[in-house]
Design an enzyme around this catalytic site. Sequence first.
Site, PDB file in Angstrom:
ATOM      1  N   HIS A   1      -5.677   0.672  -1.361  1.00  0.00           N
ATOM      2  CA  HIS A   1      -5.323   0.309   0.194  1.00  0.00           C
ATOM      3  C   HIS A   1      -4.926  -0.872   0.350  1.00  0.00           C
ATOM      4  O   HIS A   1      -4.340  -1.272   1.533  1.00  0.00           O
ATOM      5  CB  HIS A   1      -6.836   0.644   0.671  1.00  0.00           C
ATOM      6  CG  HIS A   1      -6.905  -0.104   2.232  1.00  0.00           C
ATOM      7  ND1 HIS A   1      -6.411   0.755   3.144  1.00  0.00           N
ATOM      8  CD2 HIS A   1      -7.513  -0.847   2.596  1.00  0.00           C
ATOM      9  CE1 HIS A   1      -6.585  -0.013   4.245  1.00  0.00           C
ATOM     10  NE2 HIS A   1      -7.377  -1.158   3.828  1.00  0.00           N
TER      11      HIS A   1
ATOM     12  N   GLU B   1      -0.844   7.800   1.359  1.00  0.00           N
ATOM     13  CA  GLU B   1      -1.402   7.774   2.740  1.00  0.00           C
ATOM     14  C   GLU B   1      -0.264   6.959   3.704  1.00  0.00           C
ATOM     15  O   GLU B   1      -0.271   6.978   4.924  1.00  0.00           O
ATOM     16  CB  GLU B   1      -2.635   6.931   2.792  1.00  0.00           C
ATOM     17  CG  GLU B   1      -2.678   5.564   2.516  1.00  0.00           C
ATOM     18  CD  GLU B   1      -3.548   4.410   3.292  1.00  0.00           C
ATOM     19  OE1 GLU B   1      -4.370   5.252   4.118  1.00  0.00           O
ATOM     20  OE2 GLU B   1      -3.390   3.507   3.331  1.00  0.00           O
ATOM     21  N   ASN B   2       0.462   6.265   2.807  1.00  0.00           N
ATOM     22  CA  ASN B   2       1.762   5.394   3.656  1.00  0.00           C
ATOM     23  C   ASN B   2       2.873   5.982   3.722  1.00  0.00           C
ATOM     24  O   ASN B   2       4.085   5.189   3.815  1.00  0.00           O
ATOM     25  CB  ASN B   2       1.652   3.867   3.443  1.00  0.00           C
ATOM     26  CG  ASN B   2       0.105   3.383   3.254  1.00  0.00           C
ATOM     27  OD1 ASN B   2      -0.608   3.015   2.368  1.00  0.00           O
ATOM     28  ND2 ASN B   2      -0.198   2.944   4.612  1.00  0.00           N
TER      29      ASN B   2
ATOM     30  N   ASN C   1      -7.250   6.087   4.676  1.00  0.00           N
ATOM     31  CA  ASN C   1      -7.631   5.957   6.147  1.00  0.00           C
ATOM     32  C   ASN C   1      -6.405   6.173   7.101  1.00  0.00           C
ATOM     33  O   ASN C   1      -6.680   6.842   8.400  1.00  0.00           O
ATOM     34  CB  ASN C   1      -7.771   4.313   6.521  1.00  0.00           C
ATOM     35  CG  ASN C   1      -7.123   3.457   6.203  1.00  0.00           C
ATOM     36  OD1 ASN C   1      -6.634   3.284   4.871  1.00  0.00           O
ATOM     37  ND2 ASN C   1      -6.684   2.418   6.904  1.00  0.00           N
ATOM     38  N   HIS C   2      -5.224   6.260   6.486  1.00  0.00           N
ATOM     39  CA  HIS C   2      -4.147   6.876   7.303  1.00  0.00           C
ATOM     40  C   HIS C   2      -3.474   8.326   7.190  1.00  0.00           C
ATOM     41  O   HIS C   2      -2.537   8.687   7.851  1.00  0.00           O
ATOM     42  CB  HIS C   2      -2.796   5.660   7.030  1.00  0.00           C
ATOM     43  CG  HIS C   2      -3.189   4.420   7.452  1.00  0.00           C
ATOM     44  ND1 HIS C   2      -3.484   4.270   8.788  1.00  0.00           N
ATOM     45  CD2 HIS C   2      -2.722   3.496   6.883  1.00  0.00           C
ATOM     46  CE1 HIS C   2      -3.369   2.717   8.940  1.00  0.00           C
ATOM     47  NE2 HIS C   2      -3.123   2.259   7.743  1.00  0.00           N
TER      48      HIS C   2
ATOM     49  N   HIS D   1     -10.374   4.234  -2.034  1.00  0.00           N
ATOM     50  CA  HIS D   1      -9.614   3.781  -0.953  1.00  0.00           C
ATOM     51  C   HIS D   1     -10.323   2.569  -0.263  1.00  0.00           C
ATOM     52  O   HIS D   1     -11.137   3.103   0.780  1.00  0.00           O
ATOM     53  CB  HIS D   1      -8.857   4.732  -0.160  1.00  0.00           C
ATOM     54  CG  HIS D   1      -7.645   4.296   0.596  1.00  0.00           C
ATOM     55  ND1 HIS D   1      -6.465   4.044  -0.056  1.00  0.00           N
ATOM     56  CD2 HIS D   1      -7.616   3.974   1.659  1.00  0.00           C
ATOM     57  CE1 HIS D   1      -5.603   3.783   0.794  1.00  0.00           C
ATOM     58  NE2 HIS D   1      -6.318   3.503   1.731  1.00  0.00           N
TER      59      HIS D   1
ATOM     60  N   HIS E   1      -2.674  -2.737  -1.204  1.00  0.00           N
ATOM     61  CA  HIS E   1      -1.020  -2.858  -1.536  1.00  0.00           C
ATOM     62  C   HIS E   1      -0.700  -4.093  -2.461  1.00  0.00           C
ATOM     63  O   HIS E   1       0.327  -4.358  -2.416  1.00  0.00           O
ATOM     64  CB  HIS E   1      -0.373  -2.671  -0.213  1.00  0.00           C
ATOM     65  CG  HIS E   1      -0.499  -1.837   0.636  1.00  0.00           C
ATOM     66  ND1 HIS E   1       0.222  -1.330   1.708  1.00  0.00           N
ATOM     67  CD2 HIS E   1      -1.188  -0.345   0.337  1.00  0.00           C
ATOM     68  CE1 HIS E   1      -0.045  -0.415   2.136  1.00  0.00           C
ATOM     69  NE2 HIS E   1      -1.184   0.261   1.654  1.00  0.00           N
TER      70      HIS E   1
ATOM     71  N   ASP F   1      -0.393   3.098  -3.347  1.00  0.00           N
ATOM     72  CA  ASP F   1       0.154   3.486  -2.070  1.00  0.00           C
ATOM     73  C   ASP F   1       1.489   3.620  -1.931  1.00  0.00           C
ATOM     74  O   ASP F   1       2.331   2.532  -2.001  1.00  0.00           O
ATOM     75  CB  ASP F   1      -0.387   2.653  -1.025  1.00  0.00           C
ATOM     76  CG  ASP F   1      -1.942   2.826  -0.792  1.00  0.00           C
ATOM     77  OD1 ASP F   1      -2.349   2.735  -1.830  1.00  0.00           O
ATOM     78  OD2 ASP F   1      -2.426   2.478   0.246  1.00  0.00           O
TER      79      ASP F   1
HETATM   80 FE   LIG Z   1      -2.203   1.914   2.143  1.00  0.00          FE
HETATM   81 FE   LIG Z   2      -5.034   2.496   3.524  1.00  0.00          FE
END
Ligand SMILES: [Fe+2]
Ligand SMILES: [Fe+2]
Length: 258
Positions: free
Chosen positions: A176, A39-40, A67-68, A151, A178, A8
């Site tokens: 996810h 995603e981040n 999810n983000h 993820h 990290h 990520d």
């Molecule tokens: Fe993430």
């Molecule tokens: Fe995530």
Amino acid sequence: MRILVLGDVFGRPGRSILFERLRQVRRDYALDRVVANGENASGGLGLTAKAARQLLEAGIDVMTGGNHTFRRSDIIPFFETTDRLLRPANYPPGAPGAGCLVCRPKDGPPYAVINLLGRTFMPAVDCPFATAETLLAGLPADVPVRLVDFHAEATSEKKAMGYFLDGRVSAVLGTHTHIQTADAQLLPRGTAYMTDIGLTGPVASALGMDPEEVIARFRTGLPRRFVVSKAAPEMQGALLDIDAATGKVVTITPWRLA
Ligand SMILES: [Fe+2]
Ligand SMILES: [Fe+2]
């Protein structure tokens, strides 16, 4: 065929290290392709269209999500402009974008990328196992190189997916959490597996955020506005050497560059 898959990308520090170093890393490691989870990338939560465009121009071939992904609304129309940005394939029907891509580059072997979202401590999405099965049935037979970004939060769900897809895809790589895990392996039928490939961003932090606000939220139970850590960024991921004719991973190596 050598592919680097990055964990990520987190906030400005994660974007900066890629802008500054990814081109050289591609040369130094003779990389054929780079896949990264984005995603981040914007403020640690979500991904703006501008950041997505810049990252795809900076040497990332395919960017996956999680999810983000849909947190910033301007990413939704961006999906119309590119097929190189994925979101988890098991979002319910009607979600923007796609979760599976077959790339046929002019300068190398074809490959497929599938992005799935776990369901344990995650948003309510469709079954990732059933979605994987459907997607695999639709992939062309002449594309044996198949990468899955799973993820997910729970190690159990990730390992289950690894074994479920063992022998059917080249690699199942977790994102996810990290946190890079020390379990890179080849499963019994040859699929490369790693529970989490880590973070591309400020590693000396609470998963990318400044610890102070995170501690306060845990101690008080009250909502806090998290701040992206100023710690020095690293790139973390998994380096895959793949037999492009069979899709089998020859070696999977946990990878990091500070
Ligand atoms: Fe993430
Ligand atoms: Fe995530």
